[in-house]
Scaffold this motif. Structure first.
Motif, PDB file in Angstrom:
ATOM      1  N   LEU A  19       0.831  -1.208   0.000  1.00  0.00           N
ATOM      2  CA  LEU A  19       0.000   0.000   0.000  1.00  0.00           C
ATOM      3  C   LEU A  19       0.867   1.260   0.000  1.00  0.00           C
ATOM      4  O   LEU A  19       0.565   2.227  -0.718  1.00  0.00           O
ATOM      5  CB  LEU A  19      -0.916  -0.007   1.224  1.00  0.00           C
ATOM      6  CG  LEU A  19      -2.100  -0.977   1.174  1.00  0.00           C
ATOM      7  CD1 LEU A  19      -2.850  -0.966   2.510  1.00  0.00           C
ATOM      8  CD2 LEU A  19      -3.048  -0.603   0.039  1.00  0.00           C
ATOM      9  N   LEU A  23       0.750   4.041  -2.826  1.00  0.00           N
ATOM     10  CA  LEU A  23       0.412   5.435  -2.523  1.00  0.00           C
ATOM     11  C   LEU A  23       1.533   6.376  -2.943  1.00  0.00           C
ATOM     12  O   LEU A  23       1.267   7.496  -3.405  1.00  0.00           O
ATOM     13  CB  LEU A  23       0.150   5.577  -1.015  1.00  0.00           C
ATOM     14  CG  LEU A  23      -1.146   4.936  -0.502  1.00  0.00           C
ATOM     15  CD1 LEU A  23      -1.200   4.973   1.024  1.00  0.00           C
ATOM     16  CD2 LEU A  23      -2.365   5.641  -1.097  1.00  0.00           C
ATOM     17  N   SER A  27       1.035   9.461  -5.447  1.00  0.00           N
ATOM     18  CA  SER A  27       1.408  10.835  -5.102  1.00  0.00           C
ATOM     19  C   SER A  27       2.403  11.411  -6.105  1.00  0.00           C
ATOM     20  O   SER A  27       2.298  12.572  -6.516  1.00  0.00           O
ATOM     21  CB  SER A  27       2.010  10.848  -3.691  1.00  0.00           C
ATOM     22  OG  SER A  27       2.527  12.109  -3.372  1.00  0.00           O
ATOM     23  N   TRP A  31      -1.663  10.843  -9.421  1.00  0.00           N
ATOM     24  CA  TRP A  31      -2.759   9.874  -9.585  1.00  0.00           C
ATOM     25  C   TRP A  31      -3.135   9.715 -11.046  1.00  0.00           C
ATOM     26  O   TRP A  31      -4.296   9.585 -11.398  1.00  0.00           O
ATOM     27  CB  TRP A  31      -3.975  10.274  -8.746  1.00  0.00           C
ATOM     28  CG  TRP A  31      -3.615  10.345  -7.295  1.00  0.00           C
ATOM     29  CD1 TRP A  31      -3.363  11.473  -6.574  1.00  0.00           C
ATOM     30  CD2 TRP A  31      -3.409   9.234  -6.409  1.00  0.00           C
ATOM     31  NE1 TRP A  31      -3.009  11.148  -5.291  1.00  0.00           N
ATOM     32  CE2 TRP A  31      -3.033   9.782  -5.147  1.00  0.00           C
ATOM     33  CE3 TRP A  31      -3.497   7.855  -6.549  1.00  0.00           C
ATOM     34  CZ2 TRP A  31      -2.755   8.974  -4.055  1.00  0.00           C
ATOM     35  CZ3 TRP A  31      -3.225   7.060  -5.444  1.00  0.00           C
ATOM     36  CH2 TRP A  31      -2.866   7.619  -4.218  1.00  0.00           C
TER      37      TRP A  31
END
Length: 287
Positions: A19, A23, A27, A31
């Motif tokens: 995860l 992420l 970032s 996205w």
């Protein structure tokens, strides 16, 4: 074969690592699916496969060869794919982080070499290795282990730190050669030396494992088998501990070194190509 395929397991640290990496890409990319995202996704998928599939369970229970395959996939394939797949023009805080990391490895590229090789050697010290695969003989097959294979927190901590450190070490090792800012990568011929010496270090460790006395890695000694995994393996897969140890050493020695040499050759030919293009004389156009 079918019973082996039931040995999937999950732990929160590996899920958290996946995860966090996902992420970070989100970032850094704003996205959006940027060029190279497929490579990054492949790196994440490979990481998940190594940590959750029966390969992981086999590696900590009855097969050093399986454990070695997991090491190599994390360090030599998953980590470089993650580095190659990073956005070329990162955004936000990720931009500053990537920029600082590139600056560090541009100034001290051999730091990545030391981290990568040092981590690989560290996890193959027999006592450390044994502690990282230690587990309780619970006699059951968990489909989901959220905290690790043992009830001891220190053992679980070492077990869970193992894949995280391999992935991070692999990223540090790959960064000077494959970093997302090409102008900050090391000079190609330096990269050839970088990878060739890594091949030597990898081969030396592989040879030590191959020719070490049988039973040096006590976790796989007879009587230590966990979950009776050996009885579930297909015919022909049930290696004797000594042969399994030699196979693990050979896997690191030959295929592992081959990965480094392939990268070194790629850098060398890329350098030759660039040199030829640089020295090409533009044709004189007749009036």
């Amino acid at each position: 074969m079918s019973s082996v395929m039931h040995y999937w397991s999950f732990d929160l640290v590996s899920v958290g690592l996946l995860l966090a990496l996902g992420l970070f890409y989100g970032s850094a990319s704003g996205w959006r699916w940027q060029r190279g995202a497929g490579l990054y996704a492949a790196g994440l998928a490979l990481l998940a496969l190594v940590q959750f599939s029966p390969l992981h369970t086999l590696g900590i229970t009855c097969s050093m060869s399986a454990h070695m395959v997991g090491h190599m996939l994390l360090l030599l394939l998953a980590a470089p794919l993650l580095v190659l797949g990073l956005p070329r023009q990162p955004l936000g805080r990720a931009h500053g982080f990537i920029d600082r990391l590139s600056t560090v490895f541009q100034a001290v590229p051999w730091l990545g070499w030391l981290i990568g090789l040092g981590t690989m050697w560290f996890w193959h010290i027999p006592d450390v290795y044994g502690a990282s695969v230690a587990h309780d003989d619970a006699g059951i097959i968990p489909l989901c282990t959220l905290a690790g294979p043992s009830t001891d927190w220190a053992t679980n901590g070492l077990h869970l730190a193992h894949p995280v450190s391999l992935v991070l070490a692999g990223i540090c090792f790959a960064w000077p050669v494959l970093g997302p800012q090409p102008d900050r990568r090391i000079f190609p011929l330096t990269g050839v030396l970088y990878l060739f010496t890594a091949c030597v270090g990898c081969s030396l460790l592989g040879m030590l494992i191959t020719f070490a006395p049988a039973g040096s890695f006590a976790a796989y000694a007879p009587g230590q088998t966990y979950y009776a995994m050996l009885s579930t393996l297909p015919a022909g897969w049930q290696l004797q501990p000594a042969v399994d140890q030699q196979t693990a050493g050979l896997l690191m020695w030959v295929p592992g070194c081959l990965v480094y040499l392939t990268g070194a050759l790629w850098l060398f030919f890329a350098w030759l190509t660039n040199e030829d293009e640089t020295h090409q004389v533009a044709p004189v156009r007749a009036n």
